[in-house]
Motif scaffolding. Structure first.
Motif, PDB file in Angstrom:
ATOM      1  N   LEU A 147       0.828  -1.208   0.000  1.00 37.10           N
ATOM      2  CA  LEU A 147       0.000   0.000   0.000  1.00 37.10           C
ATOM      3  C   LEU A 147       0.861   1.256   0.000  1.00 37.10           C
ATOM      4  O   LEU A 147       1.980   1.272   0.518  1.00 37.10           O
ATOM      5  CB  LEU A 147      -0.910   0.001   1.230  1.00 37.10           C
ATOM      6  N   ASP A 150      -0.018   6.814   2.447  1.00 34.74           N
ATOM      7  CA  ASP A 150      -1.258   7.422   2.935  1.00 34.74           C
ATOM      8  C   ASP A 150      -2.280   6.360   3.332  1.00 34.74           C
ATOM      9  O   ASP A 150      -3.075   6.564   4.252  1.00 34.74           O
ATOM     10  CB  ASP A 150      -1.860   8.347   1.880  1.00 34.74           C
ATOM     11  N   ASP A 151      -2.259   5.233   2.638  1.00 34.26           N
ATOM     12  CA  ASP A 151      -3.225   4.181   2.937  1.00 34.26           C
ATOM     13  C   ASP A 151      -2.811   3.324   4.128  1.00 34.26           C
ATOM     14  O   ASP A 151      -3.561   2.433   4.537  1.00 34.26           O
ATOM     15  CB  ASP A 151      -3.448   3.306   1.700  1.00 34.26           C
ATOM     16  N   THR A 156      -7.290   5.464   7.974  1.00 33.67           N
ATOM     17  CA  THR A 156      -7.713   5.039   6.643  1.00 33.67           C
ATOM     18  C   THR A 156      -8.106   3.571   6.671  1.00 33.67           C
ATOM     19  O   THR A 156      -9.143   3.180   6.137  1.00 33.67           O
ATOM     20  CB  THR A 156      -6.588   5.269   5.613  1.00 33.67           C
ATOM     21  N   ALA A 169     -15.023   8.654  -0.229  1.00 31.20           N
ATOM     22  CA  ALA A 169     -13.581   8.426  -0.107  1.00 31.20           C
ATOM     23  C   ALA A 169     -13.296   7.011   0.392  1.00 31.20           C
ATOM     24  O   ALA A 169     -12.309   6.392  -0.026  1.00 31.20           O
ATOM     25  CB  ALA A 169     -12.960   9.458   0.836  1.00 31.20           C
ATOM     26  N   ASN A 170     -14.141   6.486   1.266  1.00 33.97           N
ATOM     27  CA  ASN A 170     -13.942   5.123   1.763  1.00 33.97           C
ATOM     28  C   ASN A 170     -14.088   4.101   0.641  1.00 33.97           C
ATOM     29  O   ASN A 170     -13.333   3.120   0.576  1.00 33.97           O
ATOM     30  CB  ASN A 170     -14.930   4.808   2.878  1.00 33.97           C
ATOM     31  N   THR A 173     -10.961   4.215  -1.386  1.00 29.37           N
ATOM     32  CA  THR A 173      -9.895   3.512  -0.673  1.00 29.37           C
ATOM     33  C   THR A 173     -10.088   2.007  -0.755  1.00 29.37           C
ATOM     34  O   THR A 173      -9.131   1.244  -0.929  1.00 29.37           O
ATOM     35  CB  THR A 173      -9.867   3.955   0.800  1.00 29.37           C
ATOM     36  N   ARG A 176      -8.946   0.822  -4.121  1.00 31.95           N
ATOM     37  CA  ARG A 176      -7.491   0.935  -4.250  1.00 31.95           C
ATOM     38  C   ARG A 176      -6.783  -0.162  -3.444  1.00 31.95           C
ATOM     39  O   ARG A 176      -5.840  -0.806  -3.914  1.00 31.95           O
ATOM     40  CB  ARG A 176      -7.082   2.323  -3.767  1.00 31.95           C
ATOM     41  N   THR A 177      -7.260  -0.392  -2.211  1.00 33.60           N
ATOM     42  CA  THR A 177      -6.634  -1.388  -1.348  1.00 33.60           C
ATOM     43  C   THR A 177      -6.859  -2.800  -1.869  1.00 33.60           C
ATOM     44  O   THR A 177      -5.939  -3.624  -1.911  1.00 33.60           O
ATOM     45  CB  THR A 177      -7.195  -1.268   0.078  1.00 33.60           C
ATOM     46  N   THR A 413     -15.075  -1.211   4.099  1.00 35.13           N
ATOM     47  CA  THR A 413     -13.657  -1.548   4.135  1.00 35.13           C
ATOM     48  C   THR A 413     -13.255  -2.026   2.740  1.00 35.13           C
ATOM     49  O   THR A 413     -14.055  -2.015   1.809  1.00 35.13           O
ATOM     50  CB  THR A 413     -13.386  -2.657   5.153  1.00 35.13           C
ATOM     51  N   ALA A 414     -12.025  -2.497   2.618  1.00 37.64           N
ATOM     52  CA  ALA A 414     -11.570  -3.037   1.336  1.00 37.64           C
ATOM     53  C   ALA A 414     -12.437  -4.200   0.874  1.00 37.64           C
ATOM     54  O   ALA A 414     -12.475  -4.519  -0.325  1.00 37.64           O
ATOM     55  CB  ALA A 414     -10.117  -3.477   1.440  1.00 37.64           C
TER      56      ALA A 414
END
Length: 510
Positions: A147, A150-151, A156, A169-170, A173, A176-177, A413-414
């Motif tokens: 990661l 920032d992550d 985060t 934004a979550n 994220t 991205r994660t 979450t991811a």
């Protein structure tokens, strides 16, 4: 999602440790021949010196090789790092006591030299103390999602929504994660799950040459222990489940992982009044307000103000003291009442528009490893909604009903963007099997609230007895519990005797 080691002092920001990323000294394990469990043959372990500082000289390490994918037992294997300190009195030795750490993302490899040495002498006389790093953790074929920095910020990873409640934004994220884990986590990230952890534990049991295994599981480790007990009910001897998440998934349609996050709503509400009471005591040098109600109101106002006007915090991640950073620090402080003073100092500084010195960050490799394992475990353990609208609605309801946690426990979450890997069906906890379980649970636990432990107790039926401890914080036995609860657990481990029925340990019982 837990801190498995008590009395590990944190700075006033309370942000150098995570419930899923634990401060560990990870020894290098000696290599052993491939091991198997149950009816399979297994070669004796080759024990060697553990790498690390401050370890008990008696601690030795080995590696147990297990299938990467249990549906393909003849396929690739991974190594599970195991440690052991032998029982101190051979004439009273009962067997092995496996320490199952919290997390997910934590390991107990060195806990046999630390936490294990706080066990009463009679327990250390009777058991080999055994620790291990679960698959993907530490010395057990560690994984990383690679990661961006920032992550790796804990505000985060913990899914705090934006100040206005937005989850946009979550969700970004999460995508991205999840993509990073799929890209960088290798085959192992697809096979990290609680059921596989339980299967690995049984391979460890067989490699140790034990017909049955006793265990002390804490927080996520209690869930892993409950799953092991369900999958291998006749291979457990004495099982202590400490600080219990709701293994039944009652709050989330049978999905343990979603319920584990959701539990913070009630857990924080259970525990915060103790901080508020402490912070309003007249003789307290860190007193924040005249009454507990005033402390709560002050905290909520301050968090909202920091949402609007964050305080710069050079060197921290994120580089500002905002409302969610304050809320995260509050959650951590409730794990351990010894941290109340640190939270009060942070609140005092923030009220003045100041931030304390930036906390020393955890090593990046530790954060990468812990977050990767936690993410993979939660996401592979169940099915998660993928629609933004689901999280928007749940966050909105949670923010209204549980303002201290501001919607975090119901947020994305991811797992909201996790790839579709093959998954085990969730393991259902039942009342079928030997009666070998003692649950111990603090009454006011922010991470694994009493309601969840009661659900586990009900599901286990006559298989279990439960000791509820009149205490605040996470980790009950030899941690934030009390002497009455500690005595009940020690008696069970040493003699096999449990209370005649469910027991309540008041503080005054000493």
């Amino acid at each position: 999602m837990t801190k498995s080691m008590r009395k590990s002092k944190r700075n006033t920001a309370l942000l150098t440790a995570s419930g899923v990323v634990l401060g560990l000294t990870l020894p290098v394990a000696a290599t052993a021949a491939p091991a198997a469990a149950g009816g399979h043959s297994t070669s004796p372990l080759t024990w060697g010196k553990c790498e690390g500082t401050g370890l008990d000289p008696r601690q030795r390490c080995a590696t147990v090789h297990v299938p990467l994918d249990y549906s393909d037992p003849a396929g690739p294997r991974i190594g599970i790092a195991v440690s052991r300190i032998p029982a101190e009195k051979a004439e009273v030795r009962r067997g092995a006591l496996l320490m199952i750490a919290g997390g997910p993302g934590g390991g107990s490899l060195d806990e046999v030299s630390g936490k294990g040495q706080r066990l009463p002498q009679a327990v250390r006389d009777a058991y080999d103390l055994v620790g291990f790093d679960p698959r993907g953790v530490g010395r057990s074929s560690p994984v990383s999602c690679g990661l961006d920095r920032d992550d790796l910020a804990l505000t985060t990873f913990w899914p705090w929504p934006a100040a206005d409640g937005s989850v946009t934004a979550n969700m970004a994220t999460a995508r991205r994660t999840a993509a990073a884990c799929d890209r960088n986590g290798g085959d192992l990230v697809r096979h990290i799950s609680t059921a596989n952890n339980a299967r690995d534990i049984d391979r460890v049991r067989a490699a140790l040459g034990e017909r049955k295994l006793s265990a002390w599981g804490v927080s996520y480790g209690a869930y892993a222990g409950a799953v092991y007990n369900e999958l291998f009910p006749h291979r457990t001897d004495r099982l202590v489940l400490d600080s219990n998440p709701d293994a039944t998934g009652a709050r989330s349609g049978g999905q343990f992982a979603r319920g584990a996050w959701a539990a913070f709503e009630t857990g924080v509400e259970d525990a915060f009044p103790e901080f508020a009471k402490w912070a309003s005591q007249r003789e307290n040098p860190y007193r924040l307000a005249h009454t507990a109600a005033d402390v709560r109101a002050l905290f909520l106002r301050l968090a909202e103000r920091l949402d609007r006007e964050p305080v710069p915090w050079p060197g921290a991640n994120p580089a500002e003291l905002n409302g969610n950073v304050l809320r995260q620090a509050m959650v951590y402080a409730l794990y351990e009442p010894d941290d109340f003073a640190g939270l009060a100092q942070l609140i005092q500084a923030a009220r003045k528009g100041e931030a304390p010195p930036a906390p020393e960050p955890a090593p990046e490799s530790l954060l990468q490893n812990g977050i990767a394992v936690a993410t993979a475990t939660f996401c592979n353990d169940g099915d998660w909604p993928t629609a933004t609208a689901v999280y928007e609605a749940e966050v909105a309801r949670s923010r209204t009903a549980y303002p201290l946690t501001a919607g975090m426990p119901r947020n994305a979450t991811a797992c909201a963007a996790w790839p579709t890997y093959p998954k085990d069906a969730p393991v259902r906890i039942t009342d079928r099997g030997p009666s070998t379980v003692l649950l111990v649970q603090n009454e006011r636990d922010p991470a694994t609230p009493l309601a969840g432990a009661r659900a586990v107790r009900a599901a286990l039926g006559q298989r279990a007895v439960m000791v509820t401890v009149d205490a605040t914080g996470h980790d009950a036995y030899l941690g934030n519990g009390n002497a009455c609860g500690d005595r009940a657990v020690t008696r069970f481990l040493v003699t096999g005797q449990r209370p005649a029925g469910d027991k309540y340990c008041r503080q005054k019982q000493g």
